[in-house]
Design a protein around this motif. Structure first.
Motif, short mmCIF file in Angstrom:
data_model
loop_
_atom_site.label_atom_id
_atom_site.label_comp_id
_atom_site.label_asym_id
_atom_site.label_seq_id
_atom_site.Cartn_x
_atom_site.Cartn_y
_atom_site.Cartn_z
N ASP A 439 0.82 -1.22 0.00
CA ASP A 439 0.00 0.00 0.00
C ASP A 439 0.85 1.26 0.00
N GLY A 440 2.01 1.21 0.65
CA GLY A 440 2.87 2.38 0.67
C GLY A 440 3.54 2.65 -0.66
N LEU A 441 3.87 1.58 -1.38
CA LEU A 441 4.44 1.76 -2.72
C LEU A 441 3.43 2.43 -3.65
N TRP A 442 2.23 1.84 -3.74
CA TRP A 442 1.21 2.39 -4.63
C TRP A 442 0.65 3.70 -4.09
N GLY A 443 0.45 3.76 -2.78
CA GLY A 443 -0.10 4.98 -2.19
C GLY A 443 0.83 6.17 -2.33
N GLY A 444 2.15 5.92 -2.31
CA GLY A 444 3.09 7.02 -2.50
C GLY A 444 2.90 7.69 -3.84
N LEU A 445 2.87 6.90 -4.91
CA LEU A 445 2.70 7.47 -6.24
C LEU A 445 1.35 8.14 -6.40
N PHE A 446 0.29 7.49 -5.91
CA PHE A 446 -1.05 7.98 -6.18
C PHE A 446 -1.51 9.09 -5.26
#
Length: 624
Positions: A439-446
């Motif tokens: 979630d942190g990988l995807w949430g960072g970008l989004f």
């Protein structure tokens, strides 16, 4: 007079993709020609007075005046280099409470002055040496050499830079740089050798970024510290450890071989908090500072810091693996932190790096907290190129959004340098599948950062549980893409999931995430992570991107764990928005929407395999 050997190691790489222009001088046949990063080694004797301290630029300073093909002269500092050979020695580990084999280094030859430089454009380069002996009040030059550099055909190998327009980061050859990675902050007793394993795993998952601290533990990557049984080079301030310098050389080389960019953090709060009594700056350890905060204003400490920056730039500035100089890690959590003094220190040291670094790397720093808890004023300085946020809270994408809003006023790109469920590693026990990592990988970008968030606990969590693969989905999603024209956009879902969107002219990206909540047991010491649950009322059945999206769109539905296209179809948008029906999905799903001409044909993707997603699903069920 002493005869000092001047060793030149010229790291030649051309970041431009174009051939040599016709107006660039062509080298004579006896001038070396370089493609990418090939090393030219050249030696020259220097006559310098006896007794000079090579670590002290106030006594002796060697620089190279380098003339680029366009006639612009750059000055690159040189450094004192002592070759090292590796060996293993058994020493007691206070952490593991037993003797272990430690990576060690010892001198393998006499010291010499060394120049490292990476050309950034094709053509004929010339250099000469400039030597300054302050004690003799004398400066003179000496002939150097020439080389011709040719274009590098591999994009993305230039220095990371800020784009002239738009969001995100690029490399100096114009390629987008969207960081996807995990912190690898310090080694184990194995030293640089363990990075071969960690970085191989990171690169295999498509990771292209990490973060490395200069630390005194695990043998050391910091160049200065008090005496140590596992680092013979630690002799206080002003003497740089050849052991640490060699270890850092090898780690950066390991990253370079795998095309991984490294954010190099120079100072961290622990050395100015619980480790202050052992810090060589402190009076208790033989230094001269009574309190940590004096580091920001004491004249002698400021001089020592500028000298250290000079050495770091001279030795490591040519590495194509270097992403940015990070001045501090969580500076606001040092003992006795003073915001005004820290900001002025950052102003001076960021400017010093910009003046020293002929390769023009980015400069950053970071704080543990965001406004209003900490003002983070250093982010407003002109020589600080991007801001960072660190957050340790169970609701990761939501925490990113909240912290982003507090940093938006600085008008700087944002990198999520650290995140986790909690600062205690024990909190990770209830997340064996690495859902918060995902979630942190995807949430960072989004949520508007330059790339994915970079998780902590690589050594105690990611590596032993084999969770490096979480980088693969996002890495494949952004491969060959740019976020320069994408910005957070309004989107909504039918169902109980959360939705995040980025949109720009003719395209949009969407991430649909079932609300995942991790519950902390705050009464436990240390804090324990009790459970995590998916709290969405129901999976989303459709998503709508707000705005005028009139026309036909190609919609790719993408598995977020393996980064493969699950389905491709055509959808017609309207002036009121673009609505996409969602097929049943596992955990979360991503969409790429691209405007197409009416009637455009496209290939239907083959049935996709999702091995990592399958493994995560098993881990979530507790089967592994």
């Amino acid at each position: 007079m002493a005869r000092h050997l001047l060793l030149l190691v010229l790291m030649a790489c051309i970041h431009a993709a174009e051939p040599i222009p016709p107006d660039v001088p062509v080298a004579p046949v006896d001038v070396p020609v370089f493609d990418r990063y090939q090393a030219l080694t050249s030696a020259h004797d220097l006559d310098l007075p006896d007794g000079l301290d090579p670590w002290d630029p106030a006594q002796v300073r060697v620089d190279a005046e380098i003339t680029a093909p366009d006639g612009v002269v750059r000055v690159q500092p040189c450094f004192w280099y002592v070759p090292q050979e590796a060996y293993e020695a058994s020493s007691f580990s206070t952490e593991k409470k037993r003797d272990l084999a430690w990576e060690r280094f010892r001198d393998a030859g006499p010291g010499s002055w060394c120049l490292r430089f990476a050309p950034d454009r094709p053509g004929l380069w010339r250099w000469r040496w400039r030597l300054t002996v302050t004690t003799a009040e004398r400066t003179w030059t000496h002939p150097g050499g020439e080389l011709t550099a040719i274009a590098c055909a591999i994009p993305g190998r230039g220095v990371v830079a800020l784009p002239a327009h738009g969001r995100g980061l690029i490399t100096s050859d114009g390629a987008p740089f969207i960081p996807v990675g995990i912190n690898c902050g310090w080694p184990t007793e194995m030293g640089s050798q363990v990075y071969d394993r960690w970085l191989t795993s990171l690169a295999a998952a498509g990771g292209n970024a990490t973060r490395l601290w200069l630390v005194h533990y695990y043998g050391g990557t910091s160049l200065e510290w008090a005496t140590s049984e596992v680092n013979a080079g630690y002799r206080g301030i002003g003497h740089y450890s050849n052991e640490s310098a060699e270890r850092l050389d090898r780690i950066l080389a390991a990253a370079e071989r795998r095309d991984i960019k490294v954010m190099l953090c120079l100072f961290t709060f622990g050395d100015f908090a619980w480790d202050w009594p052992k810090n060589p700056l402190a009076t208790a350890a033989g230094g001269w500072l009574e309190r940590p905060v004096e580091f920001f204003t004491d004249v002698k400490a400021l001089t020592a810091t500028r000298n250290l920056l000079r050495y770091l730039v001279a030795r490591y500035g040519c590495s194509r693996s270097l992403w940015a100089w990070e001045l501090w890690n969580e500076v606001d959590t040092m003992d006795g932190f003073d915001d005004g003094k820290a900001t002025e220190w950052h102003r001076e040291m960021a400017r010093a790096l910009k003046q020293l670094d002929a390769h023009h790397h980015l400069v950053t720093t970071d704080y543990r907290f965001t406004p209003p808890t900490t003002s983070c004023l250093s982010y407003a300085l002109p020589d600080i190129d991007f801001a960072q946020l660190h957050t340790y809270w169970p609701l990761i994408p939501e925490a990113f959004q909240e912290e982003h809003a507090r940093l938006d006023g600085f008008k700087k790109p944002i990198v999520i340098g650290e995140y986790g469920l909690h600062v205690y590693p024990e909190s990770l026990a209830a997340d064996p599948a690495g859902i918060h990592l995902h979630d942190g990988l995807w949430g960072g970008l989004f949520t508007g950062a330059c790339g994915g968030g970079m998780a902590w606990w690589w050594d105690r969590y990611v590596e032993p549980r084999g969770l490096w693969g979480h980088c693969a989905g996002l890495s494949r999603f952004v491969a060959g893409e740019s976020i320069a024209d994408l910005a957070p956009a309004e989107a909504r879902v039918a169902g109980g999931a959360a939705v995040y969107a980025l949109a720009g002219p003719g395209r949009a990206w969407v991430w649909v995430e079932d609300h995942r909540a991790f519950t902390l047991d705050l009464s436990a010491v240390p804090v324990q992570l009790a459970t995590y649950t998916i709290v969405a009322d129901a999976p989303a059945t459709s998503v709508t991107i707000a705005g005028d999206h009139t026309g036909e769109w190609q919609i790719d539905t993408i598995d977020t764990y393996d980064g493969v296209v699950l389905a491709r179809r055509r959808v017609t948008g309207s002036a009121r928005g673009l609505t996409v029906a969602l097929a049943p999905y596992r955990h979360d799903v991503a969409l790429k929407a691209t405007r197409i001409a009416t009637g455009t044909a496209f290939e239907t993707p083959a049935k996709a395999e999702t091995p990592f997603h399958d493994r995560v699903g098993e881990l979530m069920k507790g089967k592994q």
